[in-house]
Design a protein around this motif. Structure first.
Motif, PDB file in Angstrom:
ATOM      1  N   UNK A 182      62.537  -5.334   7.667  1.00  9.83           N
ATOM      2  CA  UNK A 182      63.241  -6.129   6.743  1.00  9.83           C
ATOM      3  C   UNK A 182      63.056  -5.435   5.441  1.00  9.83           C
ATOM      4  N   UNK A 183      63.988  -4.694   5.039  1.00  8.25           N
ATOM      5  CA  UNK A 183      64.018  -3.818   3.846  1.00  8.25           C
ATOM      6  C   UNK A 183      63.824  -4.702   2.792  1.00  8.25           C
ATOM      7  N   UNK A 184      62.594  -4.520   1.890  1.00  9.10           N
ATOM      8  CA  UNK A 184      62.083  -5.450   0.837  1.00  9.10           C
ATOM      9  C   UNK A 184      61.515  -6.476   1.169  1.00  9.10           C
ATOM     10  N   UNK A 185      61.370  -6.792   2.519  1.00  9.84           N
ATOM     11  CA  UNK A 185      60.324  -8.065   2.891  1.00  9.84           C
ATOM     12  C   UNK A 185      59.312  -7.528   3.480  1.00  9.84           C
TER      13      UNK A 185
ATOM     14  N   UNK B 261      59.204  13.009  -3.323  1.00  6.53           N
ATOM     15  CA  UNK B 261      59.201  12.448  -4.446  1.00  6.53           C
ATOM     16  C   UNK B 261      60.311  11.153  -4.513  1.00  6.53           C
ATOM     17  N   UNK B 262      61.164  10.869  -3.577  1.00  9.54           N
ATOM     18  CA  UNK B 262      62.031   9.545  -3.621  1.00  9.54           C
ATOM     19  C   UNK B 262      61.228   8.418  -2.834  1.00  9.54           C
ATOM     20  N   UNK B 263      60.199   8.903  -2.072  1.00 16.26           N
ATOM     21  CA  UNK B 263      59.357   7.807  -1.650  1.00 16.26           C
ATOM     22  C   UNK B 263      58.304   7.055  -2.517  1.00 16.26           C
ATOM     23  N   UNK B 264      57.800   7.912  -3.725  1.00 17.33           N
ATOM     24  CA  UNK B 264      57.005   7.383  -4.399  1.00 17.33           C
ATOM     25  C   UNK B 264      57.164   6.118  -5.074  1.00 17.33           C
ATOM     26  N   UNK B 265      58.560   5.878  -5.546  1.00 16.46           N
ATOM     27  CA  UNK B 265      58.631   4.526  -6.258  1.00 16.46           C
ATOM     28  C   UNK B 265      58.461   3.363  -5.265  1.00 16.46           C
ATOM     29  N   UNK B 266      58.581   3.590  -4.052  1.00 15.26           N
ATOM     30  CA  UNK B 266      58.767   2.559  -3.009  1.00 15.26           C
ATOM     31  C   UNK B 266      56.918   2.349  -2.741  1.00 15.26           C
ATOM     32  N   UNK B 267      56.370   3.345  -2.709  1.00 11.03           N
ATOM     33  CA  UNK B 267      54.847   2.988  -2.379  1.00 11.03           C
ATOM     34  C   UNK B 267      54.474   2.359  -3.713  1.00 11.03           C
ATOM     35  N   UNK B 268      54.709   2.636  -4.700  1.00 11.50           N
ATOM     36  CA  UNK B 268      54.394   1.907  -5.800  1.00 11.50           C
ATOM     37  C   UNK B 268      54.708   0.378  -5.929  1.00 11.50           C
ATOM     38  N   UNK B 269      55.455  -0.013  -5.023  1.00 10.40           N
ATOM     39  CA  UNK B 269      56.042  -1.403  -4.964  1.00 10.40           C
ATOM     40  C   UNK B 269      55.671  -2.161  -3.653  1.00 10.40           C
ATOM     41  N   UNK B 270      54.461  -1.447  -3.061  1.00  9.46           N
ATOM     42  CA  UNK B 270      53.990  -2.224  -1.698  1.00  9.46           C
ATOM     43  C   UNK B 270      53.324  -3.524  -2.009  1.00  9.46           C
ATOM     44  N   UNK B 271      52.746  -3.579  -3.411  1.00  7.59           N
ATOM     45  CA  UNK B 271      52.181  -4.946  -3.651  1.00  7.59           C
ATOM     46  C   UNK B 271      52.851  -6.077  -3.807  1.00  7.59           C
ATOM     47  N   UNK B 272      54.208  -5.784  -4.000  1.00  8.45           N
ATOM     48  CA  UNK B 272      55.344  -6.778  -3.740  1.00  8.45           C
ATOM     49  C   UNK B 272      55.492  -7.649  -2.566  1.00  8.45           C
TER      50      UNK B 272
END
Length: 378
Positions: free
Chosen positions: A322-325, A336-347
């Motif tokens: 579930x994208x974003x969940x 490089x495009x994956x990096x911002x998503x990895x930084x959001x894992x704590x959400x």
């Protein structure tokens, strides 16, 4: 997804498949290897119909599954080369046995769905499809069969695949991705029954595993080109995080060379045990899965451990994440495009991730498969 099939029969209640006890039932699978998702599906179907006869083309020497009846191909050198055996498989499935059965259920990723063990008037044929044979229908998917010299043989096999499977009464697909391929290639519809995943085992890790720090990124699977493990290492470097590469395969030497050239720690776990894999899932910040799979059991196992998945927005991940969940999906293959998503894992909530995985449990598979067989097998 099959609707209204989640109710599991209560203990002592009549099972929906009890009516088949007096019927002659055959279960059919392609070649049977020591490990694999399709083999596990076949085992699960077998557990629902324990009195059925079970047929395979051949059983690999390191496979320990009992009570499998092998075809005549098992007594030839062709058992050693799937590519060489492929053109003869439709013939084998038509000459498998002189016995006749009331119900035949195939577990197919090549030609098993073309099997005949009785007339189409007297026998019901059901087929659970892992994928129409990728090496003849979509060879560019992972490279097998893509040689231009194979174009004509591939077309011949495509025609045979369609012509020899017209007797199949009902199809089930392991994902929406495969359902779409069945419609596109065979012009048939299918219900979707996702494969069983042992989520209970992965969720029930020892306390020490559950409380370990999540310090690395994880990639797991067979080390072959289309699985993109080189990209996983590059993503880890772009994110500045250590990465564990678990599994085995022919790309090991090449991947170790890639690992030597990056600035982050890369640890290889060769053929981890199931217990060790569970430890690795629980210790990972995320499972990296930048690959287009038909379904993908590995991402569900990871989520059962509360581990989010970061992967491509295509194929089975559209159904399992579930994208974003429970993770993040992306269209790009630029590290490089994956990096911002990895930084959001704590959400993301680990409880939400684990609860989502239970929708793909072995119990859910058993309930849906039982209902489909009871309905389509009549």
């Amino acid at each position: 997804m099959v609707d209204n099939l989640s109710a599991i029969p209560q203990a002592g209640a009549p099972r929906p498949l009890d009516a088949l006890r007096s019927a002659r039932v055959a279960l059919v699978h392609e070649w049977f290897g020591a490990t694999g998702g399709s083999e596990n599906v076949f085992r699960q179907i077998s557990s629902l119909l324990p009195e059925a006869e079970r047929f395979v083309l051949w059983k690999d020497h390191d496979a320990v599954e009992p009570n499998l009846r092998e075809s005549w191909m098992a007594r030839t050198p062709l058992r050693k080369t799937k590519a060489g055996a492929l053109p003869l498989m439709p013939l084998v499935w038509r000459t498998l046995s002189q016995e006749r059965f009331d119900l035949v259920i195939s577990s197919s990723h090549a030609f098993a769905h073309t099997v005949r063990l009785g007339s189409s008037e007297e026998t019901r044929y059901l087929s659970y499809v892992h994928s129409p044979a990728r090496y003849i229908w979509s060879p560019n998917f992972d490279g097998r069969g893509s040689n231009p010299m194979l174009t004509v043989p591939r077309r011949v096999l495509q025609s045979a695949d369609v012509r020899l499977s017209r007797h199949v009464n009902a199809y089930a697909a392991n994902s929406e991705e495969v359902r779409a391929r069945i419609a596109r290639y065979w012009k048939r519809d299918a219900v979707v029954i996702n494969p069983p995943v042992d989520v209970d085992y992965f969720a029930a890790a020892p306390a020490a595993d559950q409380h370990q720090p999540r310090e690395y990124l994880l990639g797991f699977g067979r080390w072959i080109p289309y699985k993109n493990f080189d990209l996983i290492i590059q993503i880890a470097e772009a994110a500045g995080l250590p990465v564990v590469i678990a599994g085995s395969g022919p790309e090991e030497t090449a991947l170790r060379r890639v690992a030597e050239r990056v600035s982050v720690p890369v640890t290889f776990e060769v053929r981890p045990s199931k217990e060790r894999l569970r430890q690795l899932y629980w210790g990972a910040r995320a499972l990296l899965f930048p690959v287009h799979e038909d379904f993908g059991i590995i991402p569900v196992e990871a989520q059962a451990c509360g581990t989010p998945v970061v992967g491509l927005r295509r194929g089975g991940l559209l159904e399992t994440v579930v994208d974003g969940e429970t993770g993040f999906l992306i269209d790009s293959q630029d590290p490089a495009s994956f990096v911002p998503l990895i930084h959001r894992l704590a959400e993301l909530s680990q409880d939400r991730i684990r609860s989502h995985a239970h929708g793909f449990s072995e119990q859910q598979f058993a309930a849906r498969m039982t209902a489909w067989i009871a309905d389509a097998g009549r």
